[in-house]
Motif scaffolding. Sequence first.
Motif, PDB file in Angstrom:
ATOM      1  N   SER A 112      41.523  28.106  44.767  1.00 18.20           N
ATOM      2  CA  SER A 112      42.577  28.978  44.269  1.00 18.20           C
ATOM      3  C   SER A 112      42.062  29.784  43.097  1.00 18.20           C
ATOM      4  CB  SER A 112      43.785  28.147  43.845  1.00 18.20           C
ATOM      5  OG  SER A 112      43.440  27.359  42.728  1.00 18.20           O
ATOM      6  N   SER A 113      42.746  30.853  42.810  1.00 16.64           N
ATOM      7  CA  SER A 113      42.363  31.708  41.687  1.00 16.64           C
ATOM      8  C   SER A 113      43.252  31.439  40.486  1.00 16.64           C
ATOM      9  CB  SER A 113      42.463  33.171  42.115  1.00 16.64           C
ATOM     10  OG  SER A 113      43.809  33.483  42.429  1.00 16.64           O
ATOM     11  N   TYR A 114      43.943  30.297  40.477  1.00 11.14           N
ATOM     12  CA  TYR A 114      44.823  29.962  39.366  1.00 11.14           C
ATOM     13  C   TYR A 114      43.982  29.662  38.136  1.00 11.14           C
ATOM     14  CZ  TYR A 114      48.368  27.687  36.555  1.00 11.14           C
ATOM     15  OH  TYR A 114      49.219  27.363  35.551  1.00 11.14           O
ATOM     16  N   GLY A 115      44.277  30.290  37.020  1.00  7.68           N
ATOM     17  CA  GLY A 115      43.559  30.053  35.783  1.00  7.68           C
ATOM     18  C   GLY A 115      42.381  30.983  35.579  1.00  7.68           C
ATOM     19  N   THR A 116      42.044  31.802  36.548  1.00  8.80           N
ATOM     20  CA  THR A 116      40.931  32.724  36.361  1.00  8.80           C
ATOM     21  C   THR A 116      41.428  33.977  35.669  1.00  8.80           C
ATOM     22  OG1 THR A 116      41.298  33.716  38.518  1.00  8.80           O
ATOM     23  CG2 THR A 116      39.746  31.880  38.418  1.00  8.80           C
ATOM     24  N   ILE A 117      40.525  34.657  35.011  1.00  8.29           N
ATOM     25  CA  ILE A 117      40.891  35.875  34.286  1.00  8.29           C
ATOM     26  C   ILE A 117      40.884  37.029  35.271  1.00  8.29           C
ATOM     27  CG2 ILE A 117      40.215  37.429  32.431  1.00  8.29           C
ATOM     28  CD1 ILE A 117      38.924  34.997  31.067  1.00  8.29           C
ATOM     29  N   ALA A 118      41.981  37.762  35.267  1.00  7.64           N
ATOM     30  CA  ALA A 118      42.112  38.876  36.210  1.00  7.64           C
ATOM     31  C   ALA A 118      41.319  40.075  35.710  1.00  7.64           C
ATOM     32  CB  ALA A 118      43.582  39.244  36.360  1.00  7.64           C
ATOM     33  N   GLN A 119      41.032  40.970  36.618  1.00  6.61           N
ATOM     34  CA  GLN A 119      40.320  42.193  36.287  1.00  6.61           C
ATOM     35  C   GLN A 119      41.233  43.072  35.423  1.00  6.61           C
ATOM     36  OE1 GLN A 119      37.321  43.551  37.549  1.00  6.61           O
ATOM     37  NE2 GLN A 119      36.674  41.654  38.535  1.00  6.61           N
ATOM     38  N   PRO A 120      40.702  43.780  34.443  1.00  3.81           N
ATOM     39  CA  PRO A 120      41.553  44.671  33.646  1.00  3.81           C
ATOM     40  C   PRO A 120      42.022  45.843  34.504  1.00  3.81           C
ATOM     41  CG  PRO A 120      39.256  44.973  33.043  1.00  3.81           C
ATOM     42  CD  PRO A 120      39.311  43.801  33.988  1.00  3.81           C
ATOM     43  N   PRO A 121      43.196  46.394  34.176  1.00  2.00           N
ATOM     44  CA  PRO A 121      43.698  47.519  34.974  1.00  2.00           C
ATOM     45  C   PRO A 121      42.815  48.746  34.774  1.00  2.00           C
ATOM     46  CG  PRO A 121      45.095  47.158  33.066  1.00  2.00           C
ATOM     47  CD  PRO A 121      44.105  46.033  33.111  1.00  2.00           C
ATOM     48  N   PRO A 122      42.812  49.654  35.711  1.00  2.41           N
ATOM     49  CA  PRO A 122      41.976  50.852  35.572  1.00  2.41           C
ATOM     50  C   PRO A 122      42.486  51.708  34.411  1.00  2.41           C
ATOM     51  CG  PRO A 122      43.420  51.059  37.462  1.00  2.41           C
ATOM     52  CD  PRO A 122      43.557  49.661  36.956  1.00  2.41           C
ATOM     53  N   PRO A 123      41.622  52.525  33.836  1.00  6.57           N
ATOM     54  CA  PRO A 123      42.055  53.373  32.714  1.00  6.57           C
ATOM     55  C   PRO A 123      43.096  54.384  33.195  1.00  6.57           C
ATOM     56  CG  PRO A 123      39.867  53.993  33.430  1.00  6.57           C
ATOM     57  CD  PRO A 123      40.225  52.750  34.172  1.00  6.57           C
TER      58      PRO A 123
END
Length: 128
Positions: free
Chosen positions: A29-40
Motif C-alpha cells: 500500500s502507499s499509506y504513509g508515503t509522501i505524495a508528489q508535490p502538485p505541479p506549479p
Amino acid sequence: MVDNKPLLQDRPPAYNAVPAAYDYSPQPSSYGTIAQPPPPPYAKASSPAYPSAQISPAVAQQPYAGTYTIIQPSVVVVGGCPACRVGVLEDDFTCLGILCAIFFFPLGLLFCFALRQRRCPNCGATFG
C-alpha cells in the motif's frame, strides 16, 4: 438419445481449486508515503488591454464592541387575550342586548349581536 449433461451426483469444484479467485495476501500500500508535490501553477499572461487595479490602503476598522440582540418571533393567536396572552376570548351577550332581542324581536337580534362583549376566561378581562 443420450444426454451429455452432468448428473446430480457430480459435485462442484472445491473453493481452493479455483486459481487466484480470492487472494487475501497483504497488498503493498502507499499509506504513509509522501505524495508528489502538485505541479506549479500556470503563469498569468498580462494583457495590456486592461490596466491593473489600484489598491487603496486598508483602513483600520474599530472592533465592534456591541451586544447581540436576539429578536424572538411573536406568535399572534387569533382570538387570543391581549391582556394575559394566555386565554382565548369568548363572546358574551350583554343584558341590554338580550332585552333588545326580546322586546324588539326581529330587529332586536341585530342589537343583541352588536352589543356583545368579549371576555377572557383566564384573566376575566372584558373587551367591548
